[in-house]
Design a protein around this motif. Structure first.
Motif, PDB file in Angstrom:
ATOM      1  N   VAL A 125       0.843  -1.215  -0.115  1.00 42.82           N
ATOM      2  CA  VAL A 125       0.216   0.153   0.007  1.00 42.82           C
ATOM      3  C   VAL A 125       1.023   1.133  -0.289  1.00 42.82           C
ATOM      4  O   VAL A 125      -0.022   2.190  -0.034  1.00 42.82           O
ATOM      5  CB  VAL A 125      -0.435  -0.151   1.074  1.00 42.82           C
ATOM      6  CG1 VAL A 125      -1.932  -1.463   1.143  1.00 42.82           C
ATOM      7  CG2 VAL A 125      -0.406  -0.021   2.336  1.00 42.82           C
ATOM      8  N   GLY A 126       1.946   1.087   0.166  1.00 43.59           N
ATOM      9  CA  GLY A 126       3.116   2.456   0.555  1.00 43.59           C
ATOM     10  C   GLY A 126       3.187   3.187  -1.248  1.00 43.59           C
ATOM     11  O   GLY A 126       2.680   4.611  -1.274  1.00 43.59           O
ATOM     12  N   TRP A 127       2.745   2.650  -1.814  1.00 40.15           N
ATOM     13  CA  TRP A 127       2.893   3.072  -3.875  1.00 40.15           C
ATOM     14  C   TRP A 127       1.575   3.815  -4.036  1.00 40.15           C
ATOM     15  O   TRP A 127       1.265   4.548  -4.134  1.00 40.15           O
ATOM     16  CB  TRP A 127       3.363   1.637  -4.529  1.00 40.15           C
ATOM     17  CG  TRP A 127       4.405   1.033  -4.483  1.00 40.15           C
ATOM     18  CD1 TRP A 127       4.487  -0.401  -3.795  1.00 40.15           C
ATOM     19  CD2 TRP A 127       5.532   1.611  -4.275  1.00 40.15           C
ATOM     20  NE1 TRP A 127       6.028  -0.720  -4.008  1.00 40.15           N
ATOM     21  CE2 TRP A 127       6.493   0.430  -4.395  1.00 40.15           C
ATOM     22  CE3 TRP A 127       6.307   2.536  -4.413  1.00 40.15           C
ATOM     23  CZ2 TRP A 127       8.403   0.810  -4.129  1.00 40.15           C
ATOM     24  CZ3 TRP A 127       7.817   2.752  -4.499  1.00 40.15           C
ATOM     25  CH2 TRP A 127       8.076   1.888  -4.198  1.00 40.15           C
ATOM     26  N   GLU A 128       0.456   3.025  -2.990  1.00 39.44           N
ATOM     27  CA  GLU A 128      -0.800   4.082  -3.414  1.00 39.44           C
ATOM     28  C   GLU A 128      -0.707   5.561  -2.984  1.00 39.44           C
ATOM     29  O   GLU A 128      -0.658   6.236  -3.686  1.00 39.44           O
ATOM     30  CB  GLU A 128      -1.934   3.292  -2.760  1.00 39.44           C
ATOM     31  CG  GLU A 128      -2.447   1.893  -3.853  1.00 39.44           C
ATOM     32  CD  GLU A 128      -3.031   0.717  -2.525  1.00 39.44           C
ATOM     33  OE1 GLU A 128      -3.477   1.343  -1.952  1.00 39.44           O
ATOM     34  OE2 GLU A 128      -3.856   0.169  -3.864  1.00 39.44           O
ATOM     35  N   VAL A 129      -0.296   5.308  -1.426  1.00 40.77           N
ATOM     36  CA  VAL A 129       0.016   6.517  -0.907  1.00 40.77           C
ATOM     37  C   VAL A 129       1.018   7.446  -1.415  1.00 40.77           C
ATOM     38  O   VAL A 129       0.951   8.703  -2.088  1.00 40.77           O
ATOM     39  CB  VAL A 129       1.092   6.592   0.093  1.00 40.77           C
ATOM     40  CG1 VAL A 129       1.535   7.896   0.981  1.00 40.77           C
ATOM     41  CG2 VAL A 129      -0.019   6.147   1.331  1.00 40.77           C
ATOM     42  N   GLY A 130       2.016   6.863  -2.373  1.00 44.82           N
ATOM     43  CA  GLY A 130       2.791   7.892  -3.354  1.00 44.82           C
ATOM     44  C   GLY A 130       2.889   8.096  -4.392  1.00 44.82           C
ATOM     45  O   GLY A 130       3.612   8.458  -5.145  1.00 44.82           O
ATOM     46  N   GLY A 131       1.219   7.697  -4.941  1.00 51.57           N
ATOM     47  CA  GLY A 131       0.761   8.034  -5.811  1.00 51.57           C
ATOM     48  C   GLY A 131       1.303   7.324  -7.148  1.00 51.57           C
ATOM     49  O   GLY A 131       0.580   7.663  -8.411  1.00 51.57           O
ATOM     50  N   VAL A 132       1.217   5.949  -7.030  1.00 50.95           N
ATOM     51  CA  VAL A 132       1.364   5.186  -8.029  1.00 50.95           C
ATOM     52  C   VAL A 132       0.342   5.166  -9.000  1.00 50.95           C
ATOM     53  O   VAL A 132      -0.865   3.805  -7.929  1.00 50.95           O
ATOM     54  CB  VAL A 132       1.908   3.501  -7.906  1.00 50.95           C
ATOM     55  CG1 VAL A 132       2.806   2.594  -8.618  1.00 50.95           C
ATOM     56  CG2 VAL A 132       3.541   4.364  -6.951  1.00 50.95           C
ATOM     57  N   ALA A 133      -0.062   5.097  -9.780  1.00 49.83           N
ATOM     58  CA  ALA A 133      -1.117   4.751 -10.596  1.00 49.83           C
ATOM     59  C   ALA A 133      -1.854   2.962 -11.067  1.00 49.83           C
ATOM     60  O   ALA A 133      -0.379   3.012 -12.081  1.00 49.83           O
ATOM     61  CB  ALA A 133      -1.637   5.541 -11.400  1.00 49.83           C
ATOM     62  N   GLY A 134      -2.475   2.687 -10.962  1.00 49.44           N
ATOM     63  CA  GLY A 134      -2.816   1.374 -11.797  1.00 49.44           C
ATOM     64  C   GLY A 134      -2.278   0.026 -10.494  1.00 49.44           C
ATOM     65  O   GLY A 134      -2.499  -0.579  -9.831  1.00 49.44           O
ATOM     66  N   ARG A 135      -1.851  -1.317 -11.423  1.00 49.73           N
ATOM     67  CA  ARG A 135      -1.320  -2.515 -10.835  1.00 49.73           C
ATOM     68  C   ARG A 135      -0.534  -2.310  -9.413  1.00 49.73           C
ATOM     69  O   ARG A 135       1.043  -1.650 -10.298  1.00 49.73           O
ATOM     70  CB  ARG A 135      -1.378  -3.655 -11.539  1.00 49.73           C
ATOM     71  CG  ARG A 135      -0.814  -4.937 -10.707  1.00 49.73           C
ATOM     72  CD  ARG A 135      -0.889  -5.887 -12.044  1.00 49.73           C
ATOM     73  NE  ARG A 135      -0.763  -6.746 -11.042  1.00 49.73           N
ATOM     74  CZ  ARG A 135       0.354  -7.292 -10.643  1.00 49.73           C
ATOM     75  NH1 ARG A 135       1.037  -6.783 -10.378  1.00 49.73           N
ATOM     76  NH2 ARG A 135       0.728  -8.596  -9.818  1.00 49.73           N
ATOM     77  N   ILE A 136      -0.786  -2.687  -8.935  1.00 50.28           N
ATOM     78  CA  ILE A 136       0.279  -2.580  -7.335  1.00 50.28           C
ATOM     79  C   ILE A 136       0.997  -3.683  -7.462  1.00 50.28           C
ATOM     80  O   ILE A 136      -0.233  -4.386  -6.917  1.00 50.28           O
ATOM     81  CB  ILE A 136      -0.151  -1.716  -6.262  1.00 50.28           C
ATOM     82  CG1 ILE A 136       0.321   0.082  -7.037  1.00 50.28           C
ATOM     83  CG2 ILE A 136       1.126  -1.747  -5.399  1.00 50.28           C
ATOM     84  CD1 ILE A 136      -0.929   0.663  -5.841  1.00 50.28           C
ATOM     85  N   GLU A 137       2.397  -3.604  -7.398  1.00 52.26           N
ATOM     86  CA  GLU A 137       2.582  -5.170  -6.546  1.00 52.26           C
ATOM     87  C   GLU A 137       2.030  -5.616  -5.299  1.00 52.26           C
ATOM     88  O   GLU A 137       1.724  -5.046  -4.310  1.00 52.26           O
ATOM     89  CB  GLU A 137       3.826  -5.178  -6.347  1.00 52.26           C
ATOM     90  CG  GLU A 137       4.643  -4.612  -5.454  1.00 52.26           C
ATOM     91  CD  GLU A 137       6.278  -4.444  -5.011  1.00 52.26           C
ATOM     92  OE1 GLU A 137       6.976  -4.885  -5.218  1.00 52.26           O
ATOM     93  OE2 GLU A 137       6.626  -3.723  -4.419  1.00 52.26           O
ATOM     94  N   SER A 138       1.841  -6.891  -5.390  1.00 50.11           N
ATOM     95  CA  SER A 138       2.018  -7.476  -4.309  1.00 50.11           C
ATOM     96  C   SER A 138       3.214  -8.204  -3.428  1.00 50.11           C
ATOM     97  O   SER A 138       4.123  -7.751  -3.854  1.00 50.11           O
ATOM     98  CB  SER A 138       1.002  -9.059  -4.619  1.00 50.11           C
ATOM     99  OG  SER A 138       2.364  -9.944  -4.647  1.00 50.11           O
ATOM    100  N   VAL A 139       2.683  -8.289  -2.039  1.00 49.84           N
ATOM    101  CA  VAL A 139       3.617  -8.658  -0.956  1.00 49.84           C
ATOM    102  C   VAL A 139       4.220  -9.985  -1.414  1.00 49.84           C
ATOM    103  O   VAL A 139       5.438  -9.773  -1.141  1.00 49.84           O
ATOM    104  CB  VAL A 139       3.120  -8.732   0.161  1.00 49.84           C
ATOM    105  CG1 VAL A 139       3.535  -9.062   1.779  1.00 49.84           C
ATOM    106  CG2 VAL A 139       2.529  -7.448   0.685  1.00 49.84           C
ATOM    107  N   ALA A 140       3.562 -10.912  -1.713  1.00 49.12           N
ATOM    108  CA  ALA A 140       4.864 -11.873  -2.592  1.00 49.12           C
ATOM    109  C   ALA A 140       5.118 -11.549  -3.417  1.00 49.12           C
ATOM    110  O   ALA A 140       6.378 -12.065  -3.423  1.00 49.12           O
ATOM    111  CB  ALA A 140       2.679 -12.981  -2.474  1.00 49.12           C
ATOM    112  N   GLU A 141       5.243 -10.616  -4.102  1.00 50.70           N
ATOM    113  CA  GLU A 141       5.723  -9.759  -5.605  1.00 50.70           C
ATOM    114  C   GLU A 141       7.234 -10.049  -4.304  1.00 50.70           C
ATOM    115  O   GLU A 141       7.910 -10.265  -5.277  1.00 50.70           O
ATOM    116  CB  GLU A 141       5.247  -9.228  -6.298  1.00 50.70           C
ATOM    117  CG  GLU A 141       4.491  -9.537  -7.185  1.00 50.70           C
ATOM    118  CD  GLU A 141       3.007  -9.456  -7.990  1.00 50.70           C
ATOM    119  OE1 GLU A 141       3.346  -9.824  -9.208  1.00 50.70           O
ATOM    120  OE2 GLU A 141       2.672  -8.199  -7.475  1.00 50.70           O
TER     121      GLU A 141
END
Length: 191
Positions: free
Chosen positions: A23-39
């Motif tokens: 979820v940190g990437w969402e906070v940083g404004g990354v749009a679209g598909r975000i990596e999973s914890v497993a990835e």
């Protein structure tokens, strides 16, 4: 193994990390598909193996630490850095103890030991795995940056600053000048 049910429950729980976004990437404004914890954990384990090999540690142990390091997130989620200032979460060692409590000791003890070793950060393998965790974040940030994310320089810089091993520092520097697509261009030229 007499009772496989607790092990299967654990495996299903760990599978949840494949659907849990970082979820940190969402906070940083990354749009679209975000990596999973497993990835994230997969590439962290690969990096930990490589760094430990170069640093003279046990690469298999370092990879194991990298692979298991975020397993407790099935219970508390991926708390972004900014959120940690306001939240108090259970210790990873406490969580993994609960996660594995009904499993046979021969299976659960090594998992608990891996989490404890990673969290303590004292062995060369733990240092390598922790560097791998930060480097994986740096690599992912660069990939998002190349894909158009514009507000993640802080991730790159904080990740780079957190790396302790000589190998990790060299990899961090190189990651900043190597384009994430260079592997593909190089592979095309090798035909």
């Amino acid at each position: 193994m007499n009772d496989a049910a607790p092990v299967c429950r654990f495996l299903y729980e760990v599978g949840y990390l494949k659907r849990s976004p970082r979820v940190g990437w969402e906070v940083g404004g990354v749009a679209g598909r975000i990596e999973s914890v497993a990835e994230h954990s997969f590439r962290t384990a690969i990096l930990a193996h490589l760094i430990a090999t170069a640093e003279g540690g046990n690469p298999d142990r370092a990879a194991t630490l990298g692979l298991y390091h975020d397993v407790p997130e099935t219970r508390i989620g991926d708390i972004p850095y900014v959120g940690r200032r306001y939240l108090t979460a259970a210790e990873p060692e406490t969580i993994v103890k609960d996660q594995t409590s009904s499993m046979p000791e021969t299976i659960s003890a090594p998992i608990r030991a891996a989490i404890a070793e990673f969290e303590a950060g004292e062995t060369i393998e733990a240092v390598c795995a922790r560097d791998a965790d930060k480097l994986e974040c740096l690599l992912q940030a660069r990939e998002y940056q190349i894909a158009g994310a514009t507000d993640i320089d802080a991730w790159i810089e904080s990740s780079k600053r957190a790396v302790r091993t000589q190998t990790g520092r060299r990899l961090a520097e190189e990651a900043l000048v190597t384009h994430p697509g260079d592997w593909w261009r190089a592979a095309q030229g090798s035909r």
